[in-house]
Write an enzyme that holds these catalytic residues in place. Sequence first.
Site, PDB file in Angstrom:
ATOM      1  N   ARG A   1       0.766  -1.196  -0.118  1.00 47.32           N
ATOM      2  CA  ARG A   1       0.077  -0.102   0.007  1.00 47.32           C
ATOM      3  C   ARG A   1       0.743   1.197  -0.164  1.00 47.32           C
ATOM      4  O   ARG A   1       0.665   2.334  -0.869  1.00 47.32           O
ATOM      5  CB  ARG A   1      -0.964  -0.011   1.189  1.00 47.32           C
ATOM      6  CG  ARG A   1      -2.226  -0.688   1.007  1.00 47.32           C
ATOM      7  CD  ARG A   1      -2.707  -1.203   2.364  1.00 47.32           C
ATOM      8  NE  ARG A   1      -1.586  -2.333   2.621  1.00 47.32           N
ATOM      9  CZ  ARG A   1      -1.812  -3.392   2.527  1.00 47.32           C
ATOM     10  NH1 ARG A   1      -2.692  -4.000   1.738  1.00 47.32           N
ATOM     11  NH2 ARG A   1      -0.809  -4.496   2.443  1.00 47.32           N
ATOM     12  N   THR A   2       1.802   1.401   1.041  1.00 44.56           N
ATOM     13  CA  THR A   2       2.623   2.748   1.008  1.00 44.56           C
ATOM     14  C   THR A   2       3.246   2.855  -0.088  1.00 44.56           C
ATOM     15  O   THR A   2       3.344   3.822  -0.844  1.00 44.56           O
ATOM     16  CB  THR A   2       3.462   2.685   2.167  1.00 44.56           C
ATOM     17  OG1 THR A   2       2.626   2.204   3.400  1.00 44.56           O
ATOM     18  CG2 THR A   2       3.987   3.924   2.557  1.00 44.56           C
TER      19      THR A   2
ATOM     20  N   LYS B   1      26.053  -4.550  -2.184  1.00 41.85           N
ATOM     21  CA  LYS B   1      27.460  -4.465  -1.897  1.00 41.85           C
ATOM     22  C   LYS B   1      27.924  -3.863  -0.656  1.00 41.85           C
ATOM     23  O   LYS B   1      28.959  -3.657  -0.433  1.00 41.85           O
ATOM     24  CB  LYS B   1      28.190  -3.639  -3.365  1.00 41.85           C
ATOM     25  CG  LYS B   1      27.656  -4.021  -4.362  1.00 41.85           C
ATOM     26  CD  LYS B   1      28.279  -3.072  -5.523  1.00 41.85           C
ATOM     27  CE  LYS B   1      27.417  -3.138  -6.950  1.00 41.85           C
ATOM     28  NZ  LYS B   1      27.667  -1.929  -7.541  1.00 41.85           N
TER      29      LYS B   1
ATOM     30  N   ARG C   1      11.219   3.735   3.855  1.00 42.31           N
ATOM     31  CA  ARG C   1      10.568   2.717   4.973  1.00 42.31           C
ATOM     32  C   ARG C   1      11.860   2.004   5.131  1.00 42.31           C
ATOM     33  O   ARG C   1      12.685   1.222   4.352  1.00 42.31           O
ATOM     34  CB  ARG C   1       9.646   1.802   4.132  1.00 42.31           C
ATOM     35  CG  ARG C   1       9.181   0.675   5.384  1.00 42.31           C
ATOM     36  CD  ARG C   1       8.017  -0.215   4.849  1.00 42.31           C
ATOM     37  NE  ARG C   1       7.103   0.636   4.996  1.00 42.31           N
ATOM     38  CZ  ARG C   1       5.571   0.111   4.999  1.00 42.31           C
ATOM     39  NH1 ARG C   1       5.343  -1.102   4.740  1.00 42.31           N
ATOM     40  NH2 ARG C   1       4.556   0.881   5.164  1.00 42.31           N
TER      41      ARG C   1
ATOM     42  N   HIS D   1       4.527   5.797  11.600  1.00 46.22           N
ATOM     43  CA  HIS D   1       4.008   5.773  10.335  1.00 46.22           C
ATOM     44  C   HIS D   1       3.033   7.103  10.050  1.00 46.22           C
ATOM     45  O   HIS D   1       1.900   6.864   9.776  1.00 46.22           O
ATOM     46  CB  HIS D   1       3.232   4.448   9.866  1.00 46.22           C
ATOM     47  CG  HIS D   1       2.912   4.070   8.792  1.00 46.22           C
ATOM     48  ND1 HIS D   1       3.113   4.859   7.573  1.00 46.22           N
ATOM     49  CD2 HIS D   1       2.583   2.739   8.107  1.00 46.22           C
ATOM     50  CE1 HIS D   1       2.754   4.084   6.184  1.00 46.22           C
ATOM     51  NE2 HIS D   1       2.574   2.720   6.907  1.00 46.22           N
TER      52      HIS D   1
HETATM   53  N1   CP Z   1      -0.583   0.104   5.809  1.00 41.50           N
HETATM   54  C1   CP Z   1       0.735  -0.335   5.241  1.00 41.50           C
HETATM   55  O1   CP Z   1       1.496   0.395   5.501  1.00 41.50           O
HETATM   56  O2   CP Z   1       0.781  -1.369   4.335  1.00 41.50           O
HETATM   57  P1   CP Z   1       2.037  -1.601   3.501  1.00 41.50           P
HETATM   58  O3   CP Z   1       2.954  -2.307   4.575  1.00 41.50           O
HETATM   59  O4   CP Z   1       1.496  -2.699   2.514  1.00 41.50           O
HETATM   60  O5   CP Z   1       2.694  -0.510   2.919  1.00 41.50           O
END
Ligand code: CP
Length: 299
Positions: free
Chosen positions: A50-51, A78, A100, A130
């Site tokens: 999603r993100t 590497k 992320r 988040h």
């Molecule tokens: N909700 C969320 O962060 O989903 P993902 O881990 O798929 O990005």
Amino acid sequence: LKHLLTVEALSDQEVMGLIHRGQAFKHGSIWLPEKKQYFVANLFFENSTRTHKSFEIAEKKLGIDVVDFAADTSSVQKGETLYDTVLTMSAIGVDCVVIRHGDENYYDQLIQSPSIQSSVINGGDGSGQHPTQCLLDLMTIYEEFGSFKGLNVAIIGDITHSRVAKSNMQMLNRLGANVYFSGPRQWYDEIFDVYGTYLPIDELISEMDVLMMLRVQHERHDPDESFSKQEYHHKFGLTVERAKQMKKGAIIMHPAPVNRDVEIADSLVEGLQSRIVKQMTNGVYVRMAILEAVLQGKA
Ligand code: CP
């Protein structure tokens, strides 16, 4: 905004500005960029659907040039560090990196470096924060209720390991919602008491406006820990029976991915009270608002 790292760093006015701008994008507003060309790179070192993909769609809708990056085919293999990867992105002209990463506060070193010019948007740092998920959750709640003041919101499940829970409890509490928690005690920490009240699920369900279910994050647990899906669902999950006790107009949320029939019954995921699909859709629009604010240096 130069960076978006935590929701706590945003003022209430900035939060509301991003929600309203997300709504405007959803209703067809367009971005009038100050520069002809912007480059953004999505650097995902932990798995995401999603993100990652909603940022990509948001970037493409805004006409931003998306720089392709995959950690498993990059020089990270590497031994190149996150710092040197972002330094490289900055040096080659990337305006903004969406990251992320499994390490909490990974961004501290990046934003303190005078050599790194790129803006940083936090797409999730370990069990830390988040912020973009929090903003899409707030947008979804705001669309439903038009305000946060006095709303009863329960955050239920694996709270300790959830960056979504941490961002949401801080911001919902600040915006005037009454926050409640539930789930296994071993996945709850008393430090969360400053934001809300812990109660057994059956004591809170009929009073809540929003039930925010969380994924059981097996990847952050001890692999030797025993776990029964059926037992969890029965004790802590949103079962069909429990959902029948929800008040009229109350909604179900979940950041996803969802473990169906564990934290929430399969049939409820796309049910009438669920806003889980809407959350995903709103993710695109709020991320457009965030990108616009960061790239133009304002919220
Ligand atoms: N909700 C969320 O962060 O989903 P993902 O881990 O798929 O990005």
